[in-house]
Design a protein around this motif. Sequence first.
Motif, mmCIF file in Angstrom:
data_model
loop_
_atom_site.group_PDB
_atom_site.id
_atom_site.type_symbol
_atom_site.label_atom_id
_atom_site.label_comp_id
_atom_site.label_asym_id
_atom_site.label_seq_id
_atom_site.Cartn_x
_atom_site.Cartn_y
_atom_site.Cartn_z
ATOM 1 N N HIS A 22 28.108 55.917 -22.340
ATOM 2 C CA HIS A 22 29.317 56.607 -21.887
ATOM 3 C C HIS A 22 30.397 55.655 -21.348
ATOM 4 C CE1 HIS A 22 27.076 60.297 -22.380
ATOM 5 N NE2 HIS A 22 26.166 59.926 -21.494
ATOM 6 N N VAL A 23 30.427 54.412 -21.791
ATOM 7 C CA VAL A 23 31.391 53.445 -21.263
ATOM 8 C C VAL A 23 32.822 53.757 -21.686
ATOM 9 C CG1 VAL A 23 32.123 51.024 -21.357
ATOM 10 C CG2 VAL A 23 29.726 51.594 -21.017
ATOM 11 N N ASP A 24 33.002 54.294 -22.892
ATOM 12 C CA ASP A 24 34.356 54.541 -23.391
ATOM 13 C C ASP A 24 35.192 55.371 -22.421
ATOM 14 O OD1 ASP A 24 33.618 53.141 -25.592
ATOM 15 O OD2 ASP A 24 33.641 54.813 -26.996
ATOM 16 N N GLY A 25 34.546 56.292 -21.718
ATOM 17 C CA GLY A 25 35.276 57.181 -20.818
ATOM 18 C C GLY A 25 35.761 56.521 -19.534
ATOM 19 N N ILE A 26 35.143 55.391 -19.160
ATOM 20 C CA ILE A 26 35.524 54.731 -17.901
ATOM 21 C C ILE A 26 36.157 53.362 -18.133
ATOM 22 C CG2 ILE A 26 33.684 55.896 -16.605
ATOM 23 C CD1 ILE A 26 32.080 53.269 -16.782
ATOM 24 N N GLU A 27 36.383 53.014 -19.392
ATOM 25 C CA GLU A 27 36.823 51.656 -19.720
ATOM 26 C C GLU A 27 38.174 51.304 -19.094
ATOM 27 O OE1 GLU A 27 36.262 49.164 -23.619
ATOM 28 O OE2 GLU A 27 37.966 50.524 -23.877
ATOM 29 N N LYS A 28 39.149 52.203 -19.174
ATOM 30 C CA LYS A 28 40.480 51.904 -18.637
ATOM 31 C C LYS A 28 40.423 51.611 -17.146
ATOM 32 C CE LYS A 28 43.296 54.359 -22.058
ATOM 33 N NZ LYS A 28 44.303 55.430 -22.275
ATOM 34 N N GLN A 29 39.694 52.441 -16.390
ATOM 35 C CA GLN A 29 39.580 52.221 -14.956
ATOM 36 C C GLN A 29 38.857 50.920 -14.661
ATOM 37 O OE1 GLN A 29 40.911 54.211 -12.401
ATOM 38 N NE2 GLN A 29 40.371 52.372 -11.253
ATOM 39 N N MET A 30 37.806 50.645 -15.419
ATOM 40 C CA MET A 30 37.028 49.422 -15.220
ATOM 41 C C MET A 30 37.896 48.189 -15.460
ATOM 42 S SD MET A 30 33.432 48.355 -17.082
ATOM 43 C CE MET A 30 34.134 48.214 -18.736
ATOM 44 N N GLN A 31 38.663 48.165 -16.544
ATOM 45 C CA GLN A 31 39.498 47.010 -16.849
ATOM 46 C C GLN A 31 40.619 46.838 -15.826
ATOM 47 O OE1 GLN A 31 38.941 44.686 -18.938
ATOM 48 N NE2 GLN A 31 37.173 45.633 -19.951
ATOM 49 N N SER A 32 41.157 47.950 -15.340
ATOM 50 C CA SER A 32 42.204 47.879 -14.322
ATOM 51 C C SER A 32 41.672 47.279 -13.026
ATOM 52 C CB SER A 32 42.778 49.274 -14.062
ATOM 53 O OG SER A 32 43.734 49.247 -13.027
ATOM 54 N N ASP A 33 40.490 47.755 -12.614
ATOM 55 C CA ASP A 33 39.878 47.238 -11.384
ATOM 56 C C ASP A 33 39.552 45.753 -11.512
ATOM 57 O OD1 ASP A 33 40.074 49.780 -10.381
ATOM 58 O OD2 ASP A 33 37.950 50.285 -10.650
ATOM 59 N N LEU A 34 39.036 45.345 -12.664
ATOM 60 C CA LEU A 34 38.667 43.942 -12.859
ATOM 61 C C LEU A 34 39.903 43.046 -12.914
ATOM 62 C CD1 LEU A 34 35.751 44.176 -15.464
ATOM 63 C CD2 LEU A 34 35.592 43.603 -13.045
ATOM 64 N N ALA A 35 40.987 43.529 -13.510
ATOM 65 C CA ALA A 35 42.215 42.740 -13.559
ATOM 66 C C ALA A 35 42.730 42.459 -12.152
ATOM 67 C CB ALA A 35 43.274 43.473 -14.375
ATOM 68 N N GLU A 36 42.669 43.462 -11.282
ATOM 69 C CA GLU A 36 43.092 43.276 -9.897
ATOM 70 C C GLU A 36 42.163 42.312 -9.167
ATOM 71 O OE1 GLU A 36 43.441 47.006 -7.934
ATOM 72 O OE2 GLU A 36 44.963 47.795 -9.322
ATOM 73 N N LYS A 37 40.870 42.432 -9.415
ATOM 74 C CA LYS A 37 39.890 41.544 -8.783
ATOM 75 C C LYS A 37 40.121 40.091 -9.202
ATOM 76 C CE LYS A 37 34.848 40.747 -8.651
ATOM 77 N NZ LYS A 37 34.764 39.502 -9.429
ATOM 78 N N HIS A 38 40.341 39.853 -10.502
ATOM 79 C CA HIS A 38 40.557 38.494 -10.993
ATOM 80 C C HIS A 38 41.860 37.907 -10.455
ATOM 81 C CE1 HIS A 38 37.859 39.555 -14.687
ATOM 82 N NE2 HIS A 38 37.167 39.355 -13.583
ATOM 83 N N ALA A 39 42.877 38.755 -10.357
ATOM 84 C CA ALA A 39 44.155 38.292 -9.814
ATOM 85 C C ALA A 39 44.011 37.851 -8.364
ATOM 86 C CB ALA A 39 45.200 39.389 -9.947
ATOM 87 N N ARG A 40 43.250 38.629 -7.569
ATOM 88 C CA ARG A 40 43.014 38.272 -6.160
ATOM 89 C C ARG A 40 42.255 36.959 -6.059
ATOM 90 N NH1 ARG A 40 41.597 43.785 -5.741
ATOM 91 N NH2 ARG A 40 39.394 43.183 -5.636
ATOM 92 N N GLU A 41 41.221 36.797 -6.924
ATOM 93 C CA GLU A 41 40.408 35.578 -6.873
ATOM 94 C C GLU A 41 41.237 34.354 -7.276
ATOM 95 O OE1 GLU A 41 36.055 37.565 -7.993
ATOM 96 O OE2 GLU A 41 37.210 36.510 -9.510
ATOM 97 N N ASN A 42 42.064 34.514 -8.308
ATOM 98 C CA ASN A 42 42.884 33.385 -8.764
ATOM 99 C C ASN A 42 43.941 33.018 -7.726
ATOM 100 O OD1 ASN A 42 41.535 33.102 -11.196
ATOM 101 N ND2 ASN A 42 42.849 34.580 -12.259
ATOM 102 N N ASP A 43 44.506 34.044 -7.060
ATOM 103 C CA ASP A 43 45.488 33.787 -6.010
ATOM 104 C C ASP A 43 44.830 33.038 -4.853
ATOM 105 O OD1 ASP A 43 47.478 34.971 -7.438
ATOM 106 O OD2 ASP A 43 47.359 36.914 -6.389
ATOM 107 N N ALA A 44 43.585 33.460 -4.504
ATOM 108 C CA ALA A 44 42.875 32.817 -3.394
ATOM 109 C C ALA A 44 42.531 31.369 -3.725
ATOM 110 C CB ALA A 44 41.602 33.605 -3.072
ATOM 111 N N ASP A 45 42.146 31.122 -5.000
ATOM 112 C CA ASP A 45 41.808 29.757 -5.414
ATOM 113 C C ASP A 45 43.043 28.862 -5.438
ATOM 114 O OD1 ASP A 45 39.206 30.431 -5.673
ATOM 115 O OD2 ASP A 45 39.248 30.633 -7.860
ATOM 116 N N GLY A 46 44.224 29.486 -5.661
ATOM 117 C CA GLY A 46 45.456 28.698 -5.741
ATOM 118 C C GLY A 46 46.041 28.351 -4.400
ATOM 119 N N GLU A 47 45.544 28.990 -3.356
ATOM 120 C CA GLU A 47 46.067 28.724 -2.020
ATOM 121 C C GLU A 47 45.650 27.341 -1.508
ATOM 122 O OE1 GLU A 47 44.716 31.929 0.417
ATOM 123 O OE2 GLU A 47 46.103 33.388 -0.445
#
Length: 466
Positions: A441-466
């Motif tokens: 049943h992944v197809d039904g939650i894929e958009k939310q999952m990718q959105s959450d992960l994009a935000e998580k990766h952005a936070r991690e990359n911002d923290a690493d760049g500090e």
Amino acid sequence: MSENAPKAAVAERNMVPWNERIAYSFSDFACNLSFQMVGTYLMIFYTDTFGISAAAVGTLFLVARIVDAFDGPFWGIMIDHTHTKWGKSRPYWLWFSISFAVFCVLVFTTPNMSLTGKLIWAYVTYIGVDVLYSAVNIPITSILPSLTSNPQERVTLSTIRQFMGTAGATIITGITLTMVAYFGNGSTDSARGWFIWALIVGIIVVIIFGFVFKYTTERVQTKSSRQSIPIKQSLKALKKNWPWAIIIFINFIYWMGMQTRSQVTVYFFKYNMHDAKLASFVLSLQIVALVAVVLTPWTSKLIGKRNTMLGGMILAVVGQLLLSLGATHLSVPMIIFATIVGYLGTGYVSGLIAVMLADAVDYGEWKNGVRAEGIVTSFSSFSAKLGMGIGGVITGWILSGTGYVANHTQTASALHGIELNYIWVPLLGFALSGIALMFYHVDGIEKQMQSDLAEKHARENDADGE
């Protein structure tokens, strides 16, 4: 700078140019050139050229697969612990392609030995091929989440890869008997013919992997991908990762069925249909799978990846049922039609397995906070090899139990045993795979999952760049 600028920049970095798409697709082309030759022809090479009994070959396949199946997680752990200027997955094509090609040649070599010596040689070379195949094949899947984070781009990449993989399989299965006969003075049982052809294929494979290594890039960099992950932590990515568990089961049961069918194809046409040359033509019909491969991005976007793969499994089952009618009436036209239907079905399946495993990498990170491309995707090799190993032993034991004798006219019982392997065991594998897909049943939650992960990766990359 606008708030959407970073997201746009990330999206642009995660698009894969066409030259790299083509380079990535040739990874599967190379693997299928070599390993499809092993999977399709090694059993009949062992029984009809090397002189090993079907029962001994079946046992060899089972033992070898059990022993080497565990190399999948090993290579996955190695990938998760690899950190080089070339990336995590990509270096393995540089490091292991030559040794893999060498063993692909050795496995089709026939040294003059006693039966015991032949068995030892077969065990060592066959296990060697499998272990080294994992070393170059697992990175093909594990690198996909690092090539792009765009779900539709992953489908496109996997589709092009599957297109070329199917092309490689079609070429090698379609011309191998002809080439073996050409180099073996007209005989498809010629030891010389098998060796020379395997050597040529091995050289081609090394050249292709060099091209793949040079023109691919791991562009999706996360905090996890930039560091080695302890084994205990990487295993957390599998906790309650139900999409991963379902795809791994499907990979096991699907390849069990595919292996039994592919390795008895020559037997079926040589003994049941009394026309061994027809096997090459039927195997070359894999090219029709390219139609399904090309349509996969469109159908997966329209009805979802799960439903696309499920439709493929249903077509594969229908193809096997039609094949039984063709076998019963010894109807070549019906067998050809049934084969086309079946290949259309499997064309939808094979490419999406890699995409769904990439989704399982994302799901493991989304659910458990751990991104472990290597360990998550490596079980694909484990499950496929275990399935192929079980398929191999099923084939060998059924042939032996029903009285198969190499290069002789077969009894009715032996012919029935060949038919069981060619039709009914694969049908069971496809049907069970279809049932398992009903719980995906992944197809039904894929958009939310990718959105959450994009935000998580952005936070991690911002923290690493500090």
